[in-house]
Motif scaffolding. Structure first.
Motif, PDB file in Angstrom:
ATOM      1  N   ASP A 147      -3.805 -41.546  11.065  1.00 19.80           N
ATOM      2  CA  ASP A 147      -5.149 -42.132  11.103  1.00 19.80           C
ATOM      3  C   ASP A 147      -5.620 -42.309   9.792  1.00 19.80           C
ATOM      4  N   LEU A 148      -6.596 -43.105   9.661  1.00 15.41           N
ATOM      5  CA  LEU A 148      -7.216 -43.371   8.340  1.00 15.41           C
ATOM      6  C   LEU A 148      -7.991 -42.202   7.882  1.00 15.41           C
ATOM      7  N   ASP A 149      -8.074 -41.875   6.635  1.00 14.05           N
ATOM      8  CA  ASP A 149      -8.933 -40.746   5.896  1.00 14.05           C
ATOM      9  C   ASP A 149     -10.321 -41.381   6.449  1.00 14.05           C
ATOM     10  N   SER A 150     -11.254 -40.321   6.377  1.00 13.64           N
ATOM     11  CA  SER A 150     -12.677 -40.573   6.428  1.00 13.64           C
ATOM     12  C   SER A 150     -13.227 -41.329   5.493  1.00 13.64           C
ATOM     13  N   ALA A 155       0.570 -30.683   9.634  1.00 14.64           N
ATOM     14  CA  ALA A 155      -0.626 -31.175   9.987  1.00 14.64           C
ATOM     15  C   ALA A 155      -1.530 -31.425   8.996  1.00 14.64           C
ATOM     16  N   ASN A 156      -2.321 -32.662   9.524  1.00 14.82           N
ATOM     17  CA  ASN A 156      -3.614 -32.956   8.483  1.00 14.82           C
ATOM     18  C   ASN A 156      -3.057 -33.151   6.999  1.00 14.82           C
ATOM     19  N   MET A 157      -1.884 -33.914   6.894  1.00 15.89           N
ATOM     20  CA  MET A 157      -1.497 -34.093   5.698  1.00 15.89           C
ATOM     21  C   MET A 157      -1.783 -35.508   4.977  1.00 15.89           C
ATOM     22  N   ARG A 158      -2.567 -35.504   3.939  1.00 15.78           N
ATOM     23  CA  ARG A 158      -3.170 -36.571   3.368  1.00 15.78           C
ATOM     24  C   ARG A 158      -2.009 -37.264   2.343  1.00 15.78           C
ATOM     25  N   VAL A 159      -1.758 -38.601   2.880  1.00 16.14           N
ATOM     26  CA  VAL A 159      -0.877 -39.427   2.124  1.00 16.14           C
ATOM     27  C   VAL A 159      -1.327 -40.701   1.702  1.00 16.14           C
ATOM     28  N   GLN A 160      -0.845 -41.493   0.619  1.00 15.22           N
ATOM     29  CA  GLN A 160      -1.358 -42.550   0.022  1.00 15.22           C
ATOM     30  C   GLN A 160      -0.604 -43.529   0.202  1.00 15.22           C
ATOM     31  N   VAL A 161      -0.910 -44.887   0.513  1.00 14.96           N
ATOM     32  CA  VAL A 161      -0.071 -46.000   0.601  1.00 14.96           C
ATOM     33  C   VAL A 161      -0.289 -47.003  -0.374  1.00 14.96           C
ATOM     34  N   SER A 162       0.531 -47.757  -0.531  1.00 17.86           N
ATOM     35  CA  SER A 162       0.485 -49.091  -1.498  1.00 17.86           C
ATOM     36  C   SER A 162      -1.254 -49.710  -1.303  1.00 17.86           C
ATOM     37  N   GLY A 163      -1.647 -49.700  -2.662  1.00 18.67           N
ATOM     38  CA  GLY A 163      -2.884 -50.405  -2.412  1.00 18.67           C
ATOM     39  C   GLY A 163      -4.171 -49.224  -2.494  1.00 18.67           C
ATOM     40  N   ASN A 164      -3.584 -47.784  -2.740  1.00 14.86           N
ATOM     41  CA  ASN A 164      -4.789 -46.772  -2.817  1.00 14.86           C
ATOM     42  C   ASN A 164      -5.485 -46.390  -1.695  1.00 14.86           C
ATOM     43  N   ALA A 165      -4.793 -46.909  -0.692  1.00 14.25           N
ATOM     44  CA  ALA A 165      -5.493 -46.318   0.639  1.00 14.25           C
ATOM     45  C   ALA A 165      -4.682 -44.980   1.160  1.00 14.25           C
ATOM     46  N   PHE A 166      -5.479 -44.167   1.954  1.00 14.18           N
ATOM     47  CA  PHE A 166      -5.114 -42.857   2.324  1.00 14.18           C
ATOM     48  C   PHE A 166      -5.009 -42.821   3.925  1.00 14.18           C
ATOM     49  N   TYR A 167      -4.045 -41.825   4.286  1.00 12.67           N
ATOM     50  CA  TYR A 167      -4.005 -41.750   5.896  1.00 12.67           C
ATOM     51  C   TYR A 167      -3.933 -40.113   5.892  1.00 12.67           C
ATOM     52  N   GLN A 168      -4.381 -39.655   6.982  1.00 15.24           N
ATOM     53  CA  GLN A 168      -4.283 -38.505   7.500  1.00 15.24           C
ATOM     54  C   GLN A 168      -3.020 -38.375   8.448  1.00 15.24           C
ATOM     55  N   PHE A 178     -14.297 -49.799   7.754  1.00 14.89           N
ATOM     56  CA  PHE A 178     -15.423 -50.337   8.830  1.00 14.89           C
ATOM     57  C   PHE A 178     -16.529 -51.187   8.119  1.00 14.89           C
ATOM     58  N   GLU A 179     -16.866 -51.027   6.977  1.00 15.44           N
ATOM     59  CA  GLU A 179     -17.743 -51.532   6.046  1.00 15.44           C
ATOM     60  C   GLU A 179     -17.198 -53.114   5.799  1.00 15.44           C
ATOM     61  N   ARG A 180     -15.879 -52.936   5.451  1.00 13.75           N
ATOM     62  CA  ARG A 180     -15.214 -54.212   4.868  1.00 13.75           C
ATOM     63  C   ARG A 180     -15.049 -55.035   6.186  1.00 13.75           C
ATOM     64  N   MET A 181     -14.653 -54.472   7.382  1.00  7.37           N
ATOM     65  CA  MET A 181     -14.431 -55.321   8.723  1.00  7.37           C
ATOM     66  C   MET A 181     -16.084 -55.995   8.972  1.00  7.37           C
ATOM     67  N   ARG A 182     -16.955 -55.220   9.009  1.00  6.37           N
ATOM     68  CA  ARG A 182     -18.378 -55.392   9.049  1.00  6.37           C
ATOM     69  C   ARG A 182     -18.710 -56.545   8.536  1.00  6.37           C
ATOM     70  N   ALA A 183     -18.545 -56.597   6.942  1.00  8.47           N
ATOM     71  CA  ALA A 183     -18.749 -57.798   6.192  1.00  8.47           C
ATOM     72  C   ALA A 183     -18.067 -59.016   6.489  1.00  8.47           C
ATOM     73  N   ALA A 186     -14.598 -45.266   6.540  1.00  6.64           N
ATOM     74  CA  ALA A 186     -15.939 -45.734   6.396  1.00  6.64           C
ATOM     75  C   ALA A 186     -15.775 -46.995   5.555  1.00  6.64           C
ATOM     76  N   THR A 187     -15.053 -47.024   4.638  1.00  6.02           N
ATOM     77  CA  THR A 187     -14.874 -48.343   3.803  1.00  6.02           C
ATOM     78  C   THR A 187     -14.126 -49.527   4.410  1.00  6.02           C
TER      79      THR A 187
END
Length: 363
Positions: free
Chosen positions: A173-176, A74-87, A183-188, A180-181
């Motif tokens: 799920d997206l890392d916290s 549970a709650n394993m933090r993994v990185q995908v291509s493009g330096n994004a992280f998932y839980q 959400f800000e990108r989608m908002r922009a 946030a990043t």
């Protein structure tokens, strides 16, 4: 007698101990590993009652699970291509398929085996996620990712006598910080799209306003032009009628004009006028109210003049019958190639679906 009873009791107890220590029961949910002096001599996988050498000094039995087991991460933090992280939350199901290997390489302890399972599952998930783009981890590729993870850890855990039945990813799920990043990108992006649509609407509004102003100027100019032409034609017709009346009877015309001058110049307002009696203005005041003799010689009446028609300049009917031409609504071509025309009534122009990129400014 008492000693004999003690001896008999001791023999019975020893006999019971030998009997019970020589048998072992294998449940349908278990499998037994029989060892003699620490060496595996037999594996019992079928349920039933079995016998061995009495006591646990020579032969010992270790019971292990034969059921389907589960391991969660549970709650394993993994990185995908493009330096994004998932839980990520995931679990796998496994079974002890080879009790001999399980005893030899994991000492027959689930805690030892699960430590190895956790490390292998962690490494496999990181490898599988690391090969994916940001959006792939949330797409329909999840089934393929779970299969790849299972295939990666199967050979490693088979060395412990474990058979990996299935691997399931419960949550991605997206890392916290990434959330946030994102959400800000989608908002922009939404704000930029809204600004683009607003600018496009303002452009269309200004274009339509310019077209409407141009049409208004053209219509007013055409109406003013035709009004002046009609007014001039009316003045010409009035003068022609006056001239024709004067040519018919000049004396009567002079009399009529004098009466009109008296009516306008001498209203009942107490106005005092000092004029010479011999003035031409009082020519008919000394006639004792007698009208001049009617003339018996009349000139030939003038035929009514034909009013020239104002051409419309086109085959289309005029707007109001006064010669005002119907103005063809102008149109404009925007930078994206779409045609922009003025609205009719309350009909709004269709929005532009895809806008072409603006050309780069000239250097």
């Amino acid at each position: 007698m008492t000693n004999r009873l003690f001896i008999i009791g001791a023999v019975i107890v020893a006999a019971l101990y030998v009997f019970f220590s020589s048998i072992y029961i294998v449940d349908e949910r278990e499998q037994a590993i029989v060892m003699r002096f620490g060496q595996i001599t037999d594996i019992r996988t079928e349920p039933g009652i079995y016998f061995k050498i009495p006591t646990d000094i020579v032969d010992s039995v270790q019971v292990v699970e034969d059921r389907l087991l589960r391991y969660d991460i549970a709650n394993m933090r993994v990185q995908v291509s493009g330096n994004a992280f998932y839980q990520v939350d995931a679990f796998l199901t496994y079974r002890i398929s080879n009790a001999r290997l399980f005893r030899e390489r994991a000492t027959g302890q689930l805690a030892v085996a699960e430590a190895r399972i956790g490390a292998s599952l962690d490494a496999a998930l990181r490898q599988v996620y690391g090969l994916r783009e940001f959006s792939d981890a949330l797409s329909d590729q999840r089934a393929q990712m779970m299969q790849e993870t299972r295939d990666l850890i199967r050979p490693d855990l088979a060395e412990l006598g474990l058979d990996i039945v299935d691997v399931r990813i419960l949550r991605t799920d997206l890392d916290s910080d990434v959330s946030a990043t994102t959400f800000e990108r989608m908002r922009a992006e939404r704000l930029a799209e809204a600004a683009l649509l607003r600018a496009r609407g303002q452009e269309q509004a200004q274009s339509l306003r310019a077209i409407a102003d141009r049409q208004a100027v053209e219509i007013v100019a055409a109406a003013t032009r035709d009004a002046e032409i009609i007014r001039g034609q009316g003045d010409a017709e009035r003068n022609r009628i006056y001239a024709a009346a004067y040519g018919q009877d000049a004396e009567f015309f002079e009399f009529y004009r004098s009466m009109e001058a008296y009516r306008l110049a001498l209203p009942n307002s107490g106005t005092t006028m000092v004029l010479s009696p011999e003035s031409a203005f009082f020519r008919y005041f000394g006639s004792d109210g007698e009208l001049p003799e009617a003339s018996t010689e009349f000139a030939t009446p003038l035929p009514p003049a034909s009013v020239p028609e104002i051409g419309t300049g086109s085959d289309q009917p005029a707007l109001d019958g006064l010669g005002i031409e119907e103005v063809v609504p102008p149109s404009m071509t925007l930078e994206d190639g779409s045609q922009l025309e003025p609205t009719v009534g309350t009909e709004a122009p269709a929005p532009v679906e895809d806008a072409a990129p603006l050309p780069a400014p000239a250097q």
